[in-house]
Design an enzyme around this catalytic site. Sequence first.
Site, PDB file in Angstrom:
ATOM      1  N   GLN A 138      -3.095   3.100  -2.052  1.00 28.72           N
ATOM      2  CA  GLN A 138      -3.299   2.000  -3.246  1.00 28.72           C
ATOM      3  C   GLN A 138      -2.005   1.512  -3.938  1.00 28.72           C
ATOM      4  OE1 GLN A 138      -6.155   4.581  -5.728  1.00 28.72           O
ATOM      5  NE2 GLN A 138      -7.632   3.072  -5.112  1.00 28.72           N
TER       6      GLN A 138
ATOM      7  N   VAL B 107       1.650   7.740  -4.569  1.00 32.48           N
ATOM      8  CA  VAL B 107       2.483   8.749  -4.673  1.00 32.48           C
ATOM      9  C   VAL B 107       3.883   8.342  -5.449  1.00 32.48           C
ATOM     10  CG1 VAL B 107       3.631  10.608  -3.643  1.00 32.48           C
ATOM     11  CG2 VAL B 107       1.436   9.850  -2.807  1.00 32.48           C
TER      12      VAL B 107
ATOM     13  N   HIS C 143       3.600   8.250   2.807  1.00 30.10           N
ATOM     14  CA  HIS C 143       2.959   8.301   4.011  1.00 30.10           C
ATOM     15  C   HIS C 143       2.248   9.617   4.527  1.00 30.10           C
ATOM     16  CE1 HIS C 143       5.901   5.192   4.503  1.00 30.10           C
ATOM     17  NE2 HIS C 143       4.930   4.542   4.924  1.00 30.10           N
TER      18      HIS C 143
ATOM     19  N   HIS D 287       8.003   8.487   4.185  1.00 32.81           N
ATOM     20  CA  HIS D 287       8.326   9.431   2.941  1.00 32.81           C
ATOM     21  C   HIS D 287       6.917   9.926   2.502  1.00 32.81           C
ATOM     22  CE1 HIS D 287       5.845   6.121   0.991  1.00 32.81           C
ATOM     23  NE2 HIS D 287       7.007   5.059   1.541  1.00 32.81           N
TER      24      HIS D 287
ATOM     25  N   GLY E  73       6.364   2.943   9.223  1.00 28.19           N
ATOM     26  CA  GLY E  73       7.371   3.980   9.663  1.00 28.19           C
ATOM     27  C   GLY E  73       8.457   4.168   8.396  1.00 28.19           C
TER      28      GLY E  73
ATOM     29  N   SER F 102       9.369   2.572   1.490  1.00 28.38           N
ATOM     30  CA  SER F 102      10.429   2.398   2.559  1.00 28.38           C
ATOM     31  C   SER F 102      11.619   1.677   1.870  1.00 28.38           C
ATOM     32  CB  SER F 102       9.921   1.880   3.736  1.00 28.38           C
ATOM     33  OG  SER F 102       8.901   2.784   4.300  1.00 28.38           O
TER      34      SER F 102
ATOM     35  N   GLN G  51      -3.584  -4.884  -0.359  1.00 27.65           N
ATOM     36  CA  GLN G  51      -3.944  -4.884   1.149  1.00 27.65           C
ATOM     37  C   GLN G  51      -5.209  -3.966   1.328  1.00 27.65           C
ATOM     38  OE1 GLN G  51      -0.705  -3.808   3.792  1.00 27.65           O
ATOM     39  NE2 GLN G  51      -1.613  -1.683   3.637  1.00 27.65           N
TER      40      GLN G  51
HETATM   41  P1  AMP Z   1       3.978   0.757   5.024  1.00 28.44           P
HETATM   42  O1  AMP Z   1       4.653   1.619   5.890  1.00 28.44           O
HETATM   43  O2  AMP Z   1       4.848   0.481   3.910  1.00 28.44           O
HETATM   44  O3  AMP Z   1       3.167  -0.190   5.656  1.00 28.44           O
HETATM   45  O4  AMP Z   1       3.048   1.873   4.448  1.00 28.44           O
HETATM   46  C1  AMP Z   1       1.872   2.485   5.262  1.00 28.44           C
HETATM   47  C2  AMP Z   1       0.844   2.896   4.310  1.00 28.44           C
HETATM   48  O5  AMP Z   1       1.236   4.022   3.480  1.00 28.44           O
HETATM   49  C3  AMP Z   1      -0.034   1.886   3.588  1.00 28.44           C
HETATM   50  O6  AMP Z   1      -1.266   2.160   3.606  1.00 28.44           O
HETATM   51  C4  AMP Z   1       0.581   2.095   2.289  1.00 28.44           C
HETATM   52  O7  AMP Z   1      -0.142   1.635   1.182  1.00 28.44           O
HETATM   53  C5  AMP Z   1       0.921   3.485   2.251  1.00 28.44           C
HETATM   54  N1  AMP Z   1       1.924   3.854   1.026  1.00 28.44           N
HETATM   55  C6  AMP Z   1       3.110   3.461   0.909  1.00 28.44           C
HETATM   56  N2  AMP Z   1       3.931   3.791   0.194  1.00 28.44           N
HETATM   57  C7  AMP Z   1       3.219   4.609  -0.539  1.00 28.44           C
HETATM   58  C8  AMP Z   1       2.872   5.372  -1.609  1.00 28.44           C
HETATM   59  N3  AMP Z   1       3.810   5.554  -2.521  1.00 28.44           N
HETATM   60  N4  AMP Z   1       1.857   6.050  -2.238  1.00 28.44           N
HETATM   61  C9  AMP Z   1       0.701   5.991  -1.624  1.00 28.44           C
HETATM   62  N5  AMP Z   1       0.663   5.331  -0.288  1.00 28.44           N
HETATM   63  C10 AMP Z   1       1.543   4.685   0.068  1.00 28.44           C
END
Ligand code: AMP
Length: 285
Positions: free
Chosen positions: A148, A176, A37, A34, A31, A186, A153
Amino acid sequence: MKRTSHISELREMIAQEKNQGRVIALVPTMGYLHRGHLTLIERAKQTGAFVVVSIFVNPLQFGPNEDYSRYPRDLERDASLVEESGVDLLFHPTTEEMYPRPIVTYVEVGQLDSMLCGAARPGHFRGVTTVVSKLFHIVQPDLAFFGQKDYQQYLVIRRMVSDLNLPIKICPVPIVREEDGLALSSRNVFLTPEQRQEALILSRSLNEAEEIIQAGERSARKLETRLRERITQESQGDIDYVEVRDAEDLSEIADIKSPVLIALAVRFGSTRLIDNKVVEVERHV
Ligand code: AMP
């Protein structure tokens, strides 16, 4: 858009779609959404699948002294964002729904989970793989999207799916970034304006690393040293790790051969940021 916080209700909704022959795509998140996501969601939508987004801040992947309680949350803002982006179903379980009893069953991906971020955050990847397997069993997606930005992960999940023969295609999505290069996260909201500016050292040093490799540097250690020096000289960031690794299995390498992962984790105040770049090297240089 449908939404639920209940596993049983979600299962019924998914069963209906599967009965109609729909392909199911899952985008797992914690959550506070941005553009990173939203790009994962866009990619999922492009496949034509029924897109499920999960929002769950998973306590199991946070260490005792980490930022679980202060992790940013705003479910209603997130719900409007996912609805606007055309998501079919939002799953936002409570902690009690996901962990009604203290958990004693874990999914663990050996080796890959104990280096880089795993070394700095013991138990982190076990928490991730356990919750992602739970989500995979709950949603039963055909496709799942991972960024990525969290490269390790992505590799850990890919290995879990392969080792356990899960019938799920893992789809990676490139990082991104903000216009100035900072990878969206986040956790960026925790940065002071000065730290936000200093954090640009991450993407800048990754770009410089790529240039150094393209200019002919083939020593992984020399490249790491150069990056460490640059980060220390040009910011107040506290380096957690700077590593040049094999991009397929994260193994240590002495010589840079294609493709390599350059991975950084640096703390600015109490905020730990990660960033990375995969660099292809021409084979016959
Ligand atoms: P999180 O909410 O931080 O657990 O992220 C959820 C998913 O969004 C994960 O697969 C992250 O790798 C992906 N994600 C988070 N930030 C970015 C970003 N800047 N660019 C690409 N994917 C992202």
